[in-house]
Motif scaffolding. Structure first.
Motif, PDB file in Angstrom:
ATOM      1  N   CYS A  83       0.872  -1.184   0.000  1.00 20.92           N
ATOM      2  CA  CYS A  83       0.000   0.000   0.000  1.00 20.92           C
ATOM      3  C   CYS A  83       0.901   1.224   0.000  1.00 20.92           C
ATOM      4  N   ARG A  84       1.307   1.674  -1.171  1.00 26.39           N
ATOM      5  CA  ARG A  84       2.261   2.778  -1.254  1.00 26.39           C
ATOM      6  C   ARG A  84       1.723   4.020  -0.545  1.00 26.39           C
ATOM      7  N   ALA A  85       2.608   4.658   0.229  1.00 29.06           N
ATOM      8  CA  ALA A  85       2.227   5.844   0.993  1.00 29.06           C
ATOM      9  C   ALA A  85       3.306   6.907   0.868  1.00 29.06           C
ATOM     10  N   PRO A  86       2.911   8.186   0.872  1.00 23.94           N
ATOM     11  CA  PRO A  86       3.914   9.261   0.805  1.00 23.94           C
ATOM     12  C   PRO A  86       4.918   9.210   1.943  1.00 23.94           C
ATOM     13  N   GLN A  87       4.557   8.553   3.064  1.00 25.69           N
ATOM     14  CA  GLN A  87       5.480   8.452   4.199  1.00 25.69           C
ATOM     15  C   GLN A  87       6.504   7.338   4.035  1.00 25.69           C
ATOM     16  N   ASP A  88       6.370   6.500   3.011  1.00 23.69           N
ATOM     17  CA  ASP A  88       7.335   5.425   2.802  1.00 23.69           C
ATOM     18  C   ASP A  88       8.743   6.005   2.633  1.00 23.69           C
ATOM     19  N   PRO A  89       9.753   5.389   3.237  1.00 15.04           N
ATOM     20  CA  PRO A  89      11.115   5.926   3.105  1.00 15.04           C
ATOM     21  C   PRO A  89      11.656   5.866   1.679  1.00 15.04           C
ATOM     22  N   ASP A  90      11.036   5.045   0.825  1.00 21.01           N
ATOM     23  CA  ASP A  90      11.471   4.956  -0.571  1.00 21.01           C
ATOM     24  C   ASP A  90      10.361   5.388  -1.524  1.00 21.01           C
ATOM     25  N   TYR A  91       9.488   6.281  -1.063  1.00 20.80           N
ATOM     26  CA  TYR A  91       8.338   6.686  -1.870  1.00 20.80           C
ATOM     27  C   TYR A  91       8.786   7.297  -3.190  1.00 20.80           C
ATOM     28  N   ASP A  92       8.169   6.850  -4.271  1.00 19.41           N
ATOM     29  CA  ASP A  92       8.485   7.317  -5.623  1.00 19.41           C
ATOM     30  C   ASP A  92       7.178   7.758  -6.276  1.00 19.41           C
ATOM     31  N   SER A  93       6.990   9.060  -6.437  1.00 18.50           N
ATOM     32  CA  SER A  93       5.740   9.585  -6.980  1.00 18.50           C
ATOM     33  C   SER A  93       5.510   9.182  -8.426  1.00 18.50           C
ATOM     34  N   SER A  94       6.574   8.789  -9.130  1.00 17.92           N
ATOM     35  CA  SER A  94       6.421   8.411 -10.543  1.00 17.92           C
ATOM     36  C   SER A  94       5.655   7.100 -10.724  1.00 17.92           C
ATOM     37  N   LYS A  95       5.470   6.366  -9.627  1.00 13.83           N
ATOM     38  CA  LYS A  95       4.745   5.095  -9.713  1.00 13.83           C
ATOM     39  C   LYS A  95       3.232   5.280  -9.699  1.00 13.83           C
ATOM     40  N   GLY A  96       2.788   6.531  -9.612  1.00 11.23           N
ATOM     41  CA  GLY A  96       1.355   6.789  -9.654  1.00 11.23           C
ATOM     42  C   GLY A  96       0.799   7.251  -8.328  1.00 11.23           C
ATOM     43  N   TYR A  97      -0.497   7.464  -8.319  1.00 11.11           N
ATOM     44  CA  TYR A  97      -1.196   7.944  -7.134  1.00 11.11           C
ATOM     45  C   TYR A  97      -1.081   6.908  -6.020  1.00 11.11           C
ATOM     46  N   PRO A  98      -0.765   7.316  -4.796  1.00  7.50           N
ATOM     47  CA  PRO A  98      -0.552   6.344  -3.713  1.00  7.50           C
ATOM     48  C   PRO A  98      -1.843   5.724  -3.181  1.00  7.50           C
ATOM     49  N   ASP A  99      -1.801   4.429  -2.913  1.00  2.00           N
ATOM     50  CA  ASP A  99      -2.949   3.721  -2.342  1.00  2.00           C
ATOM     51  C   ASP A  99      -3.381   4.354  -1.011  1.00  2.00           C
ATOM     52  N   HIS A 100      -2.397   4.805  -0.243  1.00  3.71           N
ATOM     53  CA  HIS A 100      -2.636   5.413   1.072  1.00  3.71           C
ATOM     54  C   HIS A 100      -3.671   6.524   0.970  1.00  3.71           C
ATOM     55  N   LEU A 101      -3.600   7.348  -0.094  1.00  5.24           N
ATOM     56  CA  LEU A 101      -4.543   8.436  -0.300  1.00  5.24           C
ATOM     57  C   LEU A 101      -5.800   7.971  -1.025  1.00  5.24           C
ATOM     58  N   TYR A 102      -5.657   6.994  -1.901  1.00  8.47           N
ATOM     59  CA  TYR A 102      -6.805   6.478  -2.647  1.00  8.47           C
ATOM     60  C   TYR A 102      -7.872   5.930  -1.713  1.00  8.47           C
ATOM     61  N   LEU A 103      -7.447   5.425  -0.563  1.00 13.50           N
ATOM     62  CA  LEU A 103      -8.405   4.912   0.418  1.00 13.50           C
ATOM     63  C   LEU A 103      -9.256   6.032   1.011  1.00 13.50           C
ATOM     64  N   TYR A 104      -8.848   7.288   0.803  1.00 15.44           N
ATOM     65  CA  TYR A 104      -9.670   8.442   1.158  1.00 15.44           C
ATOM     66  C   TYR A 104     -10.498   8.929  -0.038  1.00 15.44           C
ATOM     67  N   THR A 105      -9.864   9.020  -1.193  1.00 21.83           N
ATOM     68  CA  THR A 105     -10.415   9.808  -2.297  1.00 21.83           C
ATOM     69  C   THR A 105     -10.969   8.990  -3.454  1.00 21.83           C
ATOM     70  N   GLY A 106     -10.793   7.679  -3.433  1.00 18.66           N
ATOM     71  CA  GLY A 106     -11.172   6.867  -4.579  1.00 18.66           C
ATOM     72  C   GLY A 106     -12.661   6.785  -4.819  1.00 18.66           C
ATOM     73  N   GLY A 107     -13.461   7.021  -3.774  1.00 18.01           N
ATOM     74  CA  GLY A 107     -14.900   6.887  -3.926  1.00 18.01           C
ATOM     75  C   GLY A 107     -15.327   5.444  -4.130  1.00 18.01           C
ATOM     76  N   VAL A 108     -14.471   4.509  -3.694  1.00 16.69           N
ATOM     77  CA  VAL A 108     -14.735   3.085  -3.864  1.00 16.69           C
ATOM     78  C   VAL A 108     -15.052   2.463  -2.510  1.00 16.69           C
ATOM     79  N   ASN A 109     -15.345   1.158  -2.521  1.00 15.03           N
ATOM     80  CA  ASN A 109     -15.478   0.412  -1.277  1.00 15.03           C
ATOM     81  C   ASN A 109     -14.073   0.254  -0.699  1.00 15.03           C
ATOM     82  N   ALA A 110     -13.724   1.067   0.269  1.00 20.67           N
ATOM     83  CA  ALA A 110     -12.357   1.122   0.788  1.00 20.67           C
ATOM     84  C   ALA A 110     -11.950  -0.184   1.445  1.00 20.67           C
ATOM     85  N   PHE A 111     -12.878  -0.864   2.109  1.00 21.73           N
ATOM     86  CA  PHE A 111     -12.553  -2.123   2.769  1.00 21.73           C
ATOM     87  C   PHE A 111     -12.218  -3.184   1.728  1.00 21.73           C
ATOM     88  N   GLU A 112     -13.006  -3.227   0.671  1.00 22.35           N
ATOM     89  CA  GLU A 112     -12.764  -4.192  -0.401  1.00 22.35           C
ATOM     90  C   GLU A 112     -11.415  -3.921  -1.062  1.00 22.35           C
TER      91      GLU A 112
END
Length: 497
Positions: free
Chosen positions: A275-304
């Motif tokens: 679950c990539r997060a901006p707080q990861d010590p090796d975070y690389d923004s080029s890999k796309g939007y982080p899952d850590h934030l998507y669980l807030y903003t995705g508008g999906v079933n976050a638990f699923e």
């Protein structure tokens, strides 16, 4: 004059040298941490969350604006400028249209240059919800949550009337009041609320302009500690144990390694889920939007979504601050409550908040009605103080054990994976002060949220300290809080050695 110049140069050299040494040490710890993780990492293929990044940022913006206006009561202008940068970065707000607030329908809609509109809707007791892109409706029916609390005119902590008894003689009131004032200085700190509670009683508090004792404020990841509390209640009721493998339905298939992840591993932020997060010590923004934030903003079933993340590391091996883990604790909470035939939405108010006097807490959901307590919740400073005092009292309130024996020790003890990473700073969804990173005793542990939100529990001094503020003031607010804590330690002597 020359002597003064030499002294300045020497001090400057020493200061810069110490800073350089600290940076080298930090880099060394980081490199060792990454090397250790690389040796443990599975050969997992990573897939970033779907969708456009600006659309996700804008969804976060709409939700934050909705909550700020309809829950906290802030003006749109103030909210757009000052709150909620975490899931809607300030820099991204200038790229999209001005938020359109419908006060009748209680929605906030923001349009992107592409013509896509992201919308958040106020639901009442489930707060504001970020809708999925292209959707205009929820996938659940909001529930009105009944409160069964004493009248506010009763005494603290069940009510809001503070006792008129004299402050204990062992407290230096002058320094304590200096501490309170320091928490609000300078104005750029944007501190909204500050409370000092000693032996369960509020002995000092102050609020920013427009904020009252009942104003619910953005709290962010302090909600993770609330998730820990609700899980602790279920453990006390013998619904779960910390040691058991987490009974996530999606993990029960044949040879699924995730079935070995224990509830305590999720509590420790050491599940190993990818679950990539901006707080990861090796975070690389080029890999796309982080899952850590998507669980807030995705508008999906976050638990699923969280339950279907792949495994990056073995469980209980690597500590990473990722929303997958508290999100799945929240999933287990829902399963545990509903499997016992209880109402998911009213359970926490009935079994926790009503018992300890909390009356302003709003826990927000995804469009499927799942509580996103990894960071979407709003409450007054006094209600956070009540929750902090539940921990100061070892999980007991009015003679009733709400949290299991030993639970406060569990959440306030550094976890093995985080210690092995060279970062002994995290416990069971609480932050730990073992390294003395804060100017308070090392027995302190904290609920902490982005933007400088915090509940600090200091058992050795019988203290609970709450600081809430507007997000833009995070940097200055953190400095102000540290100054306030220094003065507070001088004002209130240690009571437990």
């Amino acid at each position: 004059m020359k002597k003064s110049i030499k002294v300045y140069i020497l001090v400057s050299f020493l200061s810069n040298g110490l800073m350089s040494i600290a940076q080298v040490n930090a880099d060394s710890v980081r490199l060792k941490m990454l090397a250790r993780a690389a040796a443990l990492e599975y050969k997992t293929t990573y897939k970033a969350p779907p969708g456009d990044e600006l659309s996700h940022h804008t969804a976060g913006y709409a939700k934050i604006m909705c909550s700020a206006i309809f829950i906290t009561g802030l003006t749109p202008e103030f909210a757009a400028e000052n709150v909620g940068y975490f899931s809607s970065p300030y820099s991204e707000r200038a790229k999209v249209g001005k938020p359109v607030i419908d006060y009748e329908k209680k929605t906030v809609a923001i349009t992107l240059p592409s013509g896509v509109t992201r919308t958040a809707i106020y639901t009442g007791d489930q707060g504001c919800v970020c809708l999925q892109e292209g959707s205009h409706s929820l996938h659940f029916t909001p529930v009105k949550i009944p409160h069964h609390l004493p009248d506010a005119s009763t005494m603290w902590p069940m009510g809001d009337v503070l006792p008129t008894t004299d402050t204990p003689s062992n407290i230096d009131m002058k320094k304590m009041m200096q501490s309170v004032e320091s928490a609000f200085a300078p104005a750029e700190s944007q501190t909204a609320a500050f409370i000092v509670s000693y032996k369960g009683k509020i002995i000092a508090e102050k609020y920013g302009e427009g904020i009252t004792i009942n104003t619910p404020l953005e709290s962010w990841s302090m909600g993770k500690s609330l998730s820990a509390t609700i899980m602790g209640m279920l453990i006390q009721k013998r619904v779960y144990t910390l040691e058991q493998p987490a009974p996530i339905p999606q993990w029960q298939g044949k040879d699924d390694g995730r079935a070995n992840i224990r509830i305590m591993d999720l509590m420790h932020m050491a599940s190993g889920l990818y679950c990539r997060a901006p707080q990861d010590p090796d975070y690389d923004s080029s890999k796309g939007y982080p899952d850590h934030l998507y669980l807030y903003t995705g508008g999906v079933n976050a638990f699923e979504y969280a339950a279907n993340l792949s495994q990056q590391y073995p469980p209980n091996s690597v500590g990473r601050y990722r929303n997958s883990d508290p999100g799945l604790i929240n999933y287990l909470i829902r399963l545990g409550i509903e499997n016992n035939g209880e109402n998911y939405y009213t359970y926490t108010q009935k079994n926790l908040f009503d018992k300890i006097g909390v009356h302003t807490m709003i826990m927000e959901t995804d469009p499927y009605g799942n509580f996103l307590l990894q960071g979407y919740e709003y409450a007054s400073a006094r209600d956070w103080a009540r929750l902090g005092n539940l921990y100061l009292q070892d999980g007991i309130w009015n003679g009733e054990r709400i949290l299991p024996e030993g639970f406060t020790k569990f959440v306030s003890t550094v976890t093995e994976p985080w210690a092995a990473d060279g970062r002994p700073v995290y416990g069971g969804l609480f932050w730990i002060n073992e390294l003395g990173n804060y100017p308070i005793p090392t027995d302190a542990y904290m609920m902490r949220g982005a933007g400088g939100q915090s509940v600090t529990i200091i058992p050795s001094h019988d203290l609970v300290v709450v600081r809430l503020g507007h997000y833009k003031g995070e940097t200055e607010g953190s400095k102000a809080l540290n100054k306030a804590l220094v003065l507070l330690m001088e004002a209130i002597p240690e009571s437990k050695k």
